[in-house]
Scaffold this active site. Structure first.
Site, PDB file in Angstrom:
ATOM      1  N   ASN A 129       9.511  -4.997  -5.425  1.00  0.00           N
ATOM      2  CA  ASN A 129       8.057  -5.098  -5.409  1.00  0.00           C
ATOM      3  C   ASN A 129       7.494  -3.845  -4.751  1.00  0.00           C
ATOM      4  O   ASN A 129       7.317  -3.792  -3.541  1.00  0.00           O
ATOM      5  CB  ASN A 129       7.594  -6.353  -4.657  1.00  0.00           C
ATOM      6  CG  ASN A 129       6.082  -6.423  -4.545  1.00  0.00           C
ATOM      7  OD1 ASN A 129       5.364  -5.715  -5.254  1.00  0.00           O
ATOM      8  ND2 ASN A 129       5.592  -7.261  -3.654  1.00  0.00           N
ATOM      9  N   TYR A 164       5.082   2.626  -5.152  1.00  0.00           N
ATOM     10  CA  TYR A 164       5.286   4.023  -4.748  1.00  0.00           C
ATOM     11  C   TYR A 164       6.778   4.320  -4.742  1.00  0.00           C
ATOM     12  O   TYR A 164       7.614   3.412  -4.615  1.00  0.00           O
ATOM     13  CB  TYR A 164       4.680   4.286  -3.370  1.00  0.00           C
ATOM     14  CG  TYR A 164       3.171   4.252  -3.372  1.00  0.00           C
ATOM     15  CD1 TYR A 164       2.430   5.433  -3.434  1.00  0.00           C
ATOM     16  CD2 TYR A 164       2.487   3.047  -3.332  1.00  0.00           C
ATOM     17  CE1 TYR A 164       1.042   5.406  -3.461  1.00  0.00           C
ATOM     18  CE2 TYR A 164       1.098   3.000  -3.368  1.00  0.00           C
ATOM     19  CZ  TYR A 164       0.383   4.192  -3.422  1.00  0.00           C
ATOM     20  OH  TYR A 164      -0.983   4.153  -3.468  1.00  0.00           O
ATOM     21  N   CYS A 191      12.026  -1.234   1.392  1.00  0.00           N
ATOM     22  CA  CYS A 191      10.798  -1.078   0.606  1.00  0.00           C
ATOM     23  C   CYS A 191       9.826  -0.094   1.271  1.00  0.00           C
ATOM     24  O   CYS A 191      10.102   1.091   1.293  1.00  0.00           O
ATOM     25  CB  CYS A 191      10.162  -2.442   0.354  1.00  0.00           C
ATOM     26  SG  CYS A 191       9.019  -2.449  -1.049  1.00  0.00           S
ATOM     27  N   LEU A 192       8.700  -0.553   1.818  1.00  0.00           N
ATOM     28  CA  LEU A 192       7.798   0.373   2.500  1.00  0.00           C
ATOM     29  C   LEU A 192       8.520   1.059   3.652  1.00  0.00           C
ATOM     30  O   LEU A 192       8.294   2.247   3.917  1.00  0.00           O
ATOM     31  CB  LEU A 192       6.564  -0.366   3.017  1.00  0.00           C
ATOM     32  CG  LEU A 192       5.523   0.510   3.738  1.00  0.00           C
ATOM     33  CD1 LEU A 192       4.938   1.561   2.806  1.00  0.00           C
ATOM     34  CD2 LEU A 192       4.412  -0.354   4.340  1.00  0.00           C
ATOM     35  N   GLU A 223      17.048  -9.249   0.821  1.00  0.00           N
ATOM     36  CA  GLU A 223      16.902 -10.642   1.291  1.00  0.00           C
ATOM     37  C   GLU A 223      16.698 -11.600   0.127  1.00  0.00           C
ATOM     38  O   GLU A 223      16.761 -12.826   0.313  1.00  0.00           O
ATOM     39  CB  GLU A 223      15.746 -10.755   2.283  1.00  0.00           C
ATOM     40  CG  GLU A 223      14.353 -10.777   1.676  1.00  0.00           C
ATOM     41  CD  GLU A 223      13.850  -9.409   1.275  1.00  0.00           C
ATOM     42  OE1 GLU A 223      12.729  -9.337   0.730  1.00  0.00           O
ATOM     43  OE2 GLU A 223      14.563  -8.401   1.500  1.00  0.00           O
ATOM     44  N   GLN A 267      10.229   4.056   2.306  1.00  0.00           N
ATOM     45  CA  GLN A 267       9.318   5.165   2.020  1.00  0.00           C
ATOM     46  C   GLN A 267       8.865   5.864   3.310  1.00  0.00           C
ATOM     47  O   GLN A 267       8.801   7.100   3.369  1.00  0.00           O
ATOM     48  CB  GLN A 267       8.108   4.640   1.247  1.00  0.00           C
ATOM     49  CG  GLN A 267       8.472   4.052  -0.108  1.00  0.00           C
ATOM     50  CD  GLN A 267       7.401   3.119  -0.649  1.00  0.00           C
ATOM     51  OE1 GLN A 267       6.288   3.043  -0.122  1.00  0.00           O
ATOM     52  NE2 GLN A 267       7.733   2.392  -1.707  1.00  0.00           N
ATOM     53  N   HIS A 319      14.846  -5.318  -2.419  1.00  0.00           N
ATOM     54  CA  HIS A 319      14.828  -6.369  -1.398  1.00  0.00           C
ATOM     55  C   HIS A 319      16.164  -7.112  -1.327  1.00  0.00           C
ATOM     56  O   HIS A 319      16.421  -8.019  -2.127  1.00  0.00           O
ATOM     57  CB  HIS A 319      13.704  -7.371  -1.690  1.00  0.00           C
ATOM     58  CG  HIS A 319      12.342  -6.833  -1.414  1.00  0.00           C
ATOM     59  ND1 HIS A 319      11.685  -7.039  -0.218  1.00  0.00           N
ATOM     60  CD2 HIS A 319      11.521  -6.072  -2.152  1.00  0.00           C
ATOM     61  CE1 HIS A 319      10.517  -6.430  -0.244  1.00  0.00           C
ATOM     62  NE2 HIS A 319      10.393  -5.832  -1.410  1.00  0.00           N
ATOM     63  N   GLY A 341       0.773  -1.232   0.000  1.00  0.00           N
ATOM     64  CA  GLY A 341       0.000   0.000   0.000  1.00  0.00           C
ATOM     65  C   GLY A 341       0.805   1.283   0.000  1.00  0.00           C
ATOM     66  O   GLY A 341       2.019   1.315  -0.197  1.00  0.00           O
TER      67      GLY A 341
END
Length: 368
Positions: free
Chosen positions: A288, A291, A246-247, A333, A250, A331, A221
């Site tokens: 992945n 945004y 990732c998120l 990992e 952000q 990512h 999201g």
């Protein structure tokens, strides 16, 4: 069993349904990875999305017990050109059809995934629905156009209570915004004493756990839908070394005064080249996200760009100029994907070690 995929622009694809017969709506996105479909299916960052795989043949090595990135998959649906009915792999325990039936996930094969991907690349991500062939297209379109996408995906996939993953090394508090198990595995591999906490845990609660480092996980999201996490990060910055993915990347940017925006169709795949600004070295990464951090918003902020995407020039890494904290959009990992960036976990632990050594030196220099 004929089923249909209906996009909000009116495009209709007829294919063969497999997995669950339930009707589902979601944001239709595509992933360019050639392998790793099990990790994609179980990645919490796909919460509420219908995932298209551009690779034409999917399911040939089945589903096994070991390669999941979460216990409960959160995707809304799955789209492929061809799904294998009889996988061949010594670890295989279920076919895609069997697994999707167990998890109540609808899927459709026989779709021209190249055409679908071109539509998404041209017009951006679209809402869509996988439904029965008997469903009236206009009725489905009215629902798609009348319903907005959910904004509570992080709440859906985050753990509801804290839990430990013990080790004898540095204590790392891993904030779960939709954590992939690959991140936890990498920390465990380095003998970290990990405590996983929910997405809405406050800065005070985290600091009471006496962490040596903070890890901000990936998740689904819009980062602006998680304002409590932004406030938590503000309360911790400068007190404990921090690493975001990732998120988490952000949210870190928002906490430091930068801005984020939705991309046209995002980055999803395991073959994205990323350049490190300091060395010029290029890594092939797994990504992945839908945004991105706006470069113009970094002006006047305490952030410095460390990595960029070579395909479109978007920001892929940041570091704070004054406190021990850095993040990446991709990512490291590598679940699934190449392991080019796996050393970032070691950089994080080295940052923790350096901060602790500086703390010890400062104490030794105190005059009594």
């Amino acid at each position: 069993m004929k089923r249909q995929l209906i996009l909000e622009d009116g495009t209709v694809f007829i294919g063969n349904g497999f997995g669950s017969e339930v009707d589902k709506m979601g944001e239709v996105v595509f992933n360019t990875g050639m392998t790793g479909y099990q990790e994609i299916i179980s990645d919490p960052s796909y919460c509420g999305q219908i995932v298209t795989l551009t690779y034409p043949l999917v399911g040939n090595y089945g589903i096994n017990r070991d390669d999941f990135e979460s216990i409960h998959p959160a995707i809304s649906g799955f789209i492929v050109k061809e799904a294998t009915d009889f996988p061949s792999n010594w670890r295989s325990e279920w076919t895609l059809d069997e697994y999707f039936k167990m998890r109540n996930i609808p899927a459709i094969s026989g779709v021209d995934t190249r055409k679908l991907t071109r539509i998404i690349r041209k017009y951006g991500t679209l809402k869509g629905a996988i439904c029965g062939i008997e469903q009236n297209v206009e009725d489905v379109l009215n629902k798609l156009r009348g319903n907005s996408l959910p904004t509570n995906q992080v709440e859906q996939v985050s753990t509801k209570s804290a839990y430990p993953s013990p080790g004898r090394g540095y204590r790392v508090v891993l904030v779960d915004f939709g954590m992939k198990h690959g991140i936890l595995r990498e920390l465990n591999k380095r003998d970290c004493d990990v405590i996983v906490v929910p997405h809405n845990t406050s800065a005070t609660e985290i600091l009471q756990l006496r962490p040596d480092g903070i890890m901000l996980s990936n998740g689904p999201g819009d980062p602006k839908d998680v304002p409590e996490a932004v406030e938590m990060i503000k309360g911790i910055l400068g007190k404990v070394p921090m690493f975001g993915i990732c998120l988490g990347h952000q949210l870190f940017a928002l906490a430091c005064g930068a801005d984020t925006s939705k991309m046209k169709f995002g980055h999803r795949g395991s073959n994205h080249p990323v350049k490190e600004m300091k060395t010029g070295k290029v890594a092939i990464t797994s990504q992945n996200h839908g945004y991105t951090v706006e470069e113009a918003s970094l002006i006047g902020s305490p952030l410095e760009i460390t990595h960029i995407a070579l395909n479109d020039g978007t920001i892929e890494g940041l570091k704070h100029k004054e406190v021990p904290a850095f993040t990446v959009q991709y990512h490291p990992e590598s679940s699934p994907g190449p392991e080019d960036a796996n050393n970032l976990f070691d950089q994080f632990l080295n940052m923790i070690k350096s901060e602790k050594q500086e703390g010890v030196s400062a104490c030794q220099n105190v005059q009594i």
